[in-house]
Motif scaffolding. Structure first.
Motif, PDB file in Angstrom:
ATOM      1  N   LEU A  24       0.711  -1.404  -0.007  1.00  0.00           N
ATOM      2  CA  LEU A  24      -0.127  -0.072  -0.016  1.00  0.00           C
ATOM      3  C   LEU A  24       0.990   1.228  -0.143  1.00  0.00           C
ATOM      4  O   LEU A  24       0.543   2.048  -0.753  1.00  0.00           O
ATOM      5  N   HIS A  25       1.778   1.320   0.774  1.00  0.00           N
ATOM      6  CA  HIS A  25       2.704   2.711   1.212  1.00  0.00           C
ATOM      7  C   HIS A  25       3.440   2.572  -0.369  1.00  0.00           C
ATOM      8  O   HIS A  25       4.120   3.692  -0.789  1.00  0.00           O
ATOM      9  N   GLY A  26       4.204   1.458  -0.642  1.00  0.00           N
ATOM     10  CA  GLY A  26       4.953   1.605  -2.036  1.00  0.00           C
ATOM     11  C   GLY A  26       4.003   2.094  -3.267  1.00  0.00           C
ATOM     12  O   GLY A  26       4.479   3.020  -4.039  1.00  0.00           O
TER      13      GLY A  26
ATOM     14  N   LEU B   6      -3.621  10.185  -1.881  1.00  0.00           N
ATOM     15  CA  LEU B   6      -3.045   9.137  -2.747  1.00  0.00           C
ATOM     16  C   LEU B   6      -3.143   7.828  -1.811  1.00  0.00           C
ATOM     17  O   LEU B   6      -3.175   6.729  -2.455  1.00  0.00           O
ATOM     18  N   LEU B   7      -3.058   7.793  -0.533  1.00  0.00           N
ATOM     19  CA  LEU B   7      -3.146   6.824   0.202  1.00  0.00           C
ATOM     20  C   LEU B   7      -4.541   5.912   0.077  1.00  0.00           C
ATOM     21  O   LEU B   7      -4.559   4.704  -0.040  1.00  0.00           O
ATOM     22  N   ARG B   8      -5.603   6.728   0.026  1.00  0.00           N
ATOM     23  CA  ARG B   8      -6.997   6.307  -0.237  1.00  0.00           C
ATOM     24  C   ARG B   8      -6.933   5.542  -1.497  1.00  0.00           C
ATOM     25  O   ARG B   8      -7.556   4.558  -1.598  1.00  0.00           O
ATOM     26  N   CYS B   9      -6.591   6.300  -2.564  1.00  0.00           N
ATOM     27  CA  CYS B   9      -6.591   5.952  -3.838  1.00  0.00           C
ATOM     28  C   CYS B   9      -5.941   4.439  -4.033  1.00  0.00           C
ATOM     29  O   CYS B   9      -6.437   3.739  -4.806  1.00  0.00           O
ATOM     30  N   ALA B  10      -4.869   4.626  -3.260  1.00  0.00           N
ATOM     31  CA  ALA B  10      -3.764   3.341  -3.372  1.00  0.00           C
ATOM     32  C   ALA B  10      -4.590   2.183  -2.773  1.00  0.00           C
ATOM     33  O   ALA B  10      -4.712   0.824  -3.174  1.00  0.00           O
ATOM     34  N   ALA B  11      -5.063   2.519  -1.670  1.00  0.00           N
ATOM     35  CA  ALA B  11      -6.179   1.294  -0.908  1.00  0.00           C
ATOM     36  C   ALA B  11      -7.134   0.695  -1.838  1.00  0.00           C
ATOM     37  O   ALA B  11      -7.237  -0.314  -1.856  1.00  0.00           O
ATOM     38  N   ASP B  12      -7.644   1.817  -2.490  1.00  0.00           N
ATOM     39  CA  ASP B  12      -8.878   1.453  -3.441  1.00  0.00           C
ATOM     40  C   ASP B  12      -8.291   0.677  -4.368  1.00  0.00           C
ATOM     41  O   ASP B  12      -9.011  -0.502  -4.934  1.00  0.00           O
ATOM     42  N   GLU B  13      -7.351   0.962  -5.175  1.00  0.00           N
ATOM     43  CA  GLU B  13      -6.677   0.155  -6.217  1.00  0.00           C
ATOM     44  C   GLU B  13      -6.333  -1.061  -5.766  1.00  0.00           C
ATOM     45  O   GLU B  13      -6.397  -2.226  -6.540  1.00  0.00           O
ATOM     46  N   LEU B  14      -5.557  -1.195  -4.802  1.00  0.00           N
ATOM     47  CA  LEU B  14      -5.219  -2.513  -4.019  1.00  0.00           C
ATOM     48  C   LEU B  14      -6.267  -3.618  -3.636  1.00  0.00           C
ATOM     49  O   LEU B  14      -6.316  -4.453  -4.068  1.00  0.00           O
ATOM     50  N   ARG B  15      -7.338  -2.848  -3.248  1.00  0.00           N
ATOM     51  CA  ARG B  15      -8.654  -3.536  -2.709  1.00  0.00           C
ATOM     52  C   ARG B  15      -9.351  -4.218  -3.922  1.00  0.00           C
ATOM     53  O   ARG B  15      -9.460  -5.285  -4.358  1.00  0.00           O
TER      54      ARG B  15
END
Length: 113
Positions: free
Chosen positions: A24-26, A92-101
Motif C-alpha cells: 500500500l505504501h509503495g 493518494l493513500l486512499r486511492c492506493a488502498a482502493d486500487e489494491l482492494r
C-alpha cells in the motif's frame, strides 16, 4: 484449535498485514512520485516515481518521502505548500488502498471463475 495452531495463524495474519501495508505504501509513494513529476515537468516521470518509492523504504518512510518531495519542489522552483504535500499523501493513500482492494477482488474473482 491448539495453542501452536492459533499462534501460527496469528503469525501468518501479522505477516499478511505487514505485506499489505508495504504494498500500500509503495503504491502510494509511486503515485506521489508521478504527481510530483508532473508538477515539476520531469521528462521521465516513471524514473522519478521509482526514486520516491526507494526513498519510502526504510525507517523514516513517510517522513523521508515528504522531505524529498519538499526539497525537490524547492529546487525545481515549484510552489507547493507542506499542507498540499500532506493532503496529497493522504488522498493518494486512499486511492492506493482502493486500487489494491480492487486488484485483490479481481484476482479473487479470476480464481473462482
Amino acid at each position: 484449535m491448539g495453542l501452536r495452531t492459533r499462534g501460527k495463524a496469528l503469525e501468518n495474519l501479522y505477516f499478511h498485514e505487514e505485506e499489505l501495508s508495504f504494498r500500500l505504501h509503495g503504491l502510494r509513494s509511486r503515485l506521489m512520485g508521478l504527481w510530483a513529476a508532473s508538477l515539476m515537468h520531469k521528462e521521465d516521470a516513471n524514473s522519478y516515481a521509482t526514486e520516491i518509492v526507494a526513498t519510502s523504504i526504510g525507517s523514516e518512510g513517510d517522513e523521508a518521502v515528504f522531505n524529498k518531495l519538499h526539497d525537490d519542489f524547492i529546487a525545481a522552483g515549484v510552489g507547493v505548500t507542506d499542507d498540499a504535500i500532506h493532503d496529497q499523501m493522504s488522498s493518494l493513500l486512499r486511492c492506493a488502498a482502493d486500487e489494491l482492494r480492487d486488484g485483490i477482488s479481481q484476482f479473487g474473482n479470476k480464481r473462482v471463475a
